[in-house]
Scaffold this active site. Sequence first.
Site, mmCIF file in Angstrom:
data_model
loop_
_atom_site.group_PDB
_atom_site.id
_atom_site.type_symbol
_atom_site.label_atom_id
_atom_site.label_comp_id
_atom_site.label_asym_id
_atom_site.label_seq_id
_atom_site.Cartn_x
_atom_site.Cartn_y
_atom_site.Cartn_z
ATOM 1 N N TYR A 69 7.234 -0.141 8.795
ATOM 2 C CA TYR A 69 6.269 0.936 8.527
ATOM 3 C C TYR A 69 6.987 2.217 8.107
ATOM 4 O O TYR A 69 6.702 2.794 7.058
ATOM 5 C CB TYR A 69 5.404 1.203 9.772
ATOM 6 N N ARG A 117 8.756 -3.282 22.179
ATOM 7 C CA ARG A 117 8.604 -3.410 20.719
ATOM 8 C C ARG A 117 10.006 -3.510 20.107
ATOM 9 O O ARG A 117 10.887 -2.714 20.458
ATOM 10 C CB ARG A 117 7.907 -2.145 20.220
ATOM 11 N N THR A 124 5.028 10.999 7.964
ATOM 12 C CA THR A 124 5.246 10.864 9.394
ATOM 13 C C THR A 124 6.664 11.291 9.787
ATOM 14 O O THR A 124 7.593 11.178 8.978
ATOM 15 C CB THR A 124 5.043 9.384 9.794
ATOM 16 N N ASP A 125 6.814 11.699 11.041
ATOM 17 C CA ASP A 125 8.166 12.026 11.514
ATOM 18 C C ASP A 125 8.995 10.762 11.769
ATOM 19 O O ASP A 125 10.204 10.841 12.001
ATOM 20 C CB ASP A 125 8.112 12.899 12.781
ATOM 21 N N GLU A 126 8.350 9.580 11.715
ATOM 22 C CA GLU A 126 9.100 8.338 11.965
ATOM 23 C C GLU A 126 10.143 8.069 10.889
ATOM 24 O O GLU A 126 11.061 7.277 11.098
ATOM 25 C CB GLU A 126 8.152 7.140 12.072
ATOM 26 N N LYS A 128 -3.783 1.917 18.454
ATOM 27 C CA LYS A 128 -2.752 2.893 18.790
ATOM 28 C C LYS A 128 -2.829 3.213 20.273
ATOM 29 O O LYS A 128 -3.875 3.047 20.904
ATOM 30 C CB LYS A 128 -2.949 4.178 17.959
ATOM 31 N N THR A 152 0.827 -1.216 0.000
ATOM 32 C CA THR A 152 0.000 0.000 0.000
ATOM 33 C C THR A 152 0.857 1.261 0.000
ATOM 34 O O THR A 152 0.655 2.165 -0.814
ATOM 35 C CB THR A 152 -0.910 0.014 1.249
ATOM 36 N N SER A 161 8.641 2.069 4.814
ATOM 37 C CA SER A 161 7.723 2.150 3.669
ATOM 38 C C SER A 161 7.258 3.594 3.460
ATOM 39 O O SER A 161 7.096 4.049 2.330
ATOM 40 C CB SER A 161 6.535 1.195 3.839
ATOM 41 N N LYS A 162 7.047 4.323 4.547
ATOM 42 C CA LYS A 162 6.657 5.727 4.403
ATOM 43 C C LYS A 162 7.833 6.539 3.819
ATOM 44 O O LYS A 162 7.634 7.443 3.012
ATOM 45 C CB LYS A 162 6.216 6.318 5.743
ATOM 46 N N ARG A 172 6.983 10.624 22.821
ATOM 47 C CA ARG A 172 6.328 10.992 21.570
ATOM 48 C C ARG A 172 5.834 12.426 21.696
ATOM 49 O O ARG A 172 5.545 12.895 22.803
ATOM 50 C CB ARG A 172 5.117 10.069 21.287
HETATM 51 C C1 LIG Z 1 0.050 0.349 21.060
HETATM 52 C C2 LIG Z 1 1.030 0.586 22.190
HETATM 53 C C3 LIG Z 1 2.066 1.481 22.044
HETATM 54 N N1 LIG Z 1 2.957 1.663 23.048
HETATM 55 C C4 LIG Z 1 4.032 2.646 22.862
HETATM 56 C C5 LIG Z 1 4.827 2.523 21.589
HETATM 57 C C6 LIG Z 1 5.161 3.979 21.257
HETATM 58 O O1 LIG Z 1 6.334 4.355 21.941
HETATM 59 C C7 LIG Z 1 3.989 4.773 21.803
HETATM 60 C C8 LIG Z 1 2.956 5.138 20.761
HETATM 61 O O2 LIG Z 1 2.672 3.964 20.048
HETATM 62 P P1 LIG Z 1 1.669 3.933 18.781
HETATM 63 O O3 LIG Z 1 1.661 2.567 18.237
HETATM 64 O O4 LIG Z 1 0.374 4.535 19.207
HETATM 65 O O5 LIG Z 1 2.346 4.975 17.812
HETATM 66 P P2 LIG Z 1 3.830 5.076 17.166
HETATM 67 O O6 LIG Z 1 4.461 3.774 17.028
HETATM 68 O O7 LIG Z 1 4.560 6.132 17.913
HETATM 69 O O8 LIG Z 1 3.435 5.592 15.703
HETATM 70 C C9 LIG Z 1 2.358 6.523 15.496
HETATM 71 O O9 LIG Z 1 2.815 7.815 15.245
HETATM 72 C C10 LIG Z 1 3.599 7.985 14.093
HETATM 73 C C11 LIG Z 1 3.964 9.422 13.942
HETATM 74 C C12 LIG Z 1 3.029 7.347 12.895
HETATM 75 O O10 LIG Z 1 3.319 7.712 11.785
HETATM 76 C C13 LIG Z 1 2.276 6.085 13.056
HETATM 77 O O11 LIG Z 1 1.404 5.849 11.984
HETATM 78 C C14 LIG Z 1 1.506 6.078 14.331
HETATM 79 O O12 LIG Z 1 1.036 4.764 14.560
HETATM 80 O O13 LIG Z 1 3.398 3.942 22.784
HETATM 81 C C15 LIG Z 1 2.855 1.001 24.254
HETATM 82 O O14 LIG Z 1 3.664 1.205 25.178
HETATM 83 N N2 LIG Z 1 1.823 0.120 24.407
HETATM 84 C C16 LIG Z 1 0.911 -0.125 23.419
HETATM 85 O O15 LIG Z 1 0.004 -0.970 23.602
#
Ligand SMILES: Cc1cn([C@H]2C[C@H](O)[C@@H](COP(=O)(O)OP(=O)(O)O[C@H]3O[C@H](C)C(=O)[C@H](O)[C@H]3O)O2)c(=O)[nH]c1=O
Length: 534
Positions: free
Chosen positions: A170, A302, A145-147, A209, A111, A173-174, A234
């Site tokens: 992810y 993670r 995304t900033d990722e 999320k 995608t 890919s972005k 974040r």
């Molecule tokens: C789902 C989950 C997440 N986390 C932690 C992992 C991250 O450090 C933080 C936020 O996780 P989340 O998966 O909500 O978001 P990111 O991995 O930061 O990425 C998000 O923000 C960017 C900008 C995008 O571009 C992504 O599309 C968006 O998903 O919480 C936990 O500790 N427990 C959980 O159950």
Amino acid sequence: MTSIPSLSTNASPVLLITGGAGFIGSNFVRVVLETTNATVVNLDLLTYAGNPKSLQDLEASDRYRFVQGNIGDGTLVQSLLREHQPSAVINFAAESHVDRSIDCPDDFIQTNVVGTARLLQQCQAYWESLSQDDQRAFRFLHVSTDEVYGSLGAEGYFTEDSRYEPNSPYSASKAASDHLARAYHETFGLPTVISNCSNNYGPYQFPEKLIPLVTLNAIEGKEIPVYGDGLNIRDWLFVTDHCHALLRVLAGGRPGEVYNIGGDAEQKNIDVVKTICKVVDELCPALPHGPSEQLIRFVKDRPGHDRRYAIDASKIKSELGWSPTVTFEQGIRETVRWYLENGDWLKSTVNDATRSRRGLGGASTDGATRPQTRAADRYTDGPIDGVVTRPIKRFSDSRGWLMELFREDDMDPDNRPVMAYFSQTEPGVTRGPHEHVDQADYFAFIGPGDFKLYLWDSRPDSPTYGNCSTIVYGESNPAGVIVPVGVVHAYKNVSDHSGWVFNGPNRLYAGRNRAEPVDEIRHEDQTNSPYKID
Ligand SMILES: Cc1cn([C@H]2C[C@H](O)[C@@H](COP(=O)(O)OP(=O)(O)O[C@H]3O[C@H](C)C(=O)[C@H](O)[C@H]3O)O2)c(=O)[nH]c1=O
């Protein structure tokens, strides 16, 4: 009212928005219809995270049209561009959940990379067909995304000049899709603009999320998984602030430029979680499970978990006059309240696919040959794809009668029994939840009495992932059952008698003396496992 350029062929602007049924996309569609005179064509494939209910109230608007489809479908995109003559394409369509990209990167490549490439190709052809004035007005806004910039240490901020260092499938890919958008500008002159935002939150976010997941688990009294030490940082951006920023980029952003959009709201994950718990406790004082903070569980980190994201948004602030307006405290309160008031939306979302969860009771993921099963956060009653029930047939003649459990010729060749055994089960006894790793399990409850079979679909790729069901078999329902690989199952003898279970694996024990196990049976023995039946 924000002014968006339109083409000479249209009286008012037309926007082709891809992924407009997703979280940020649906909020953007709403903001566009509320604050501009533009017409929106929303192209969305409606994968698990896209929910038409998010925009149901807009369906009657003559400025809104929904089209279900894929950004990678060149013929469809070409006909939409020709028919609607948009002055801008805003690309939100993407697979976006980091954990899913770790479990299954393919969809992300398909995608985010291939889809964006095909979309750009069609937009390029369309743009070339426009008059010079219309070419100048046109924009392709790629929402990213900033990722893509990787992970920060304790200091510093991502700027538009930061190096790309994506760490997850992810973000990789972005990053690839950003490069394609940039390349179409450099090579073909297509007026692309890229925006890179920090973590969004707010209404209509799919509850996989962090923020919606924690909110729901706190409301429902479920364990709240915090990855690692919970000190990852974040920057949180309220979704409508992001949408207004995108409108500014659309109206005034320069082709070939990148704009970083951040919320000026850095938070440690554990602080985010505790804030949500406090707001939930305050808004729902009668919850039976007491202070929600006691639901917090620190779980395995993670893989490749980025430590810190923080955005320097000074370019969009100074060039386009945008700033975030919603503080984190206000935004969280509004978000929790929205989830409390929108149970119907939630049900329509989590029935089809449930929230992913890494670390809580999930099956182990260390063996490459194992199926990618994952415990869902929440199971809802429903059928389970691939479970087959066959009535036990009874045949008789003058010599007596014969019960037939499975007929070889109506079974999948992989499931044909080559051996069999019977086991006895005492009244009240539960056979612990387990799943088979490389072959289906097939058995029949012979009786006397009944057995309650419990099934949980833990296969993330299954159309019924997150469903659970219970079925009573045995004397009252004589049947044989085939349970596919990856479906966790357990059974309990609910009768007053000891009962017999027939099991017909095809190669559970192979080799000489039947001593060598081939299929692996994985038991759910983690304390946090949802697979408990007593
Ligand atoms: C789902 C989950 C997440 N986390 C932690 C992992 C991250 O450090 C933080 C936020 O996780 P989340 O998966 O909500 O978001 P990111 O991995 O930061 O990425 C998000 O923000 C960017 C900008 C995008 O571009 C992504 O599309 C968006 O998903 O919480 C936990 O500790 N427990 C959980 O159950």
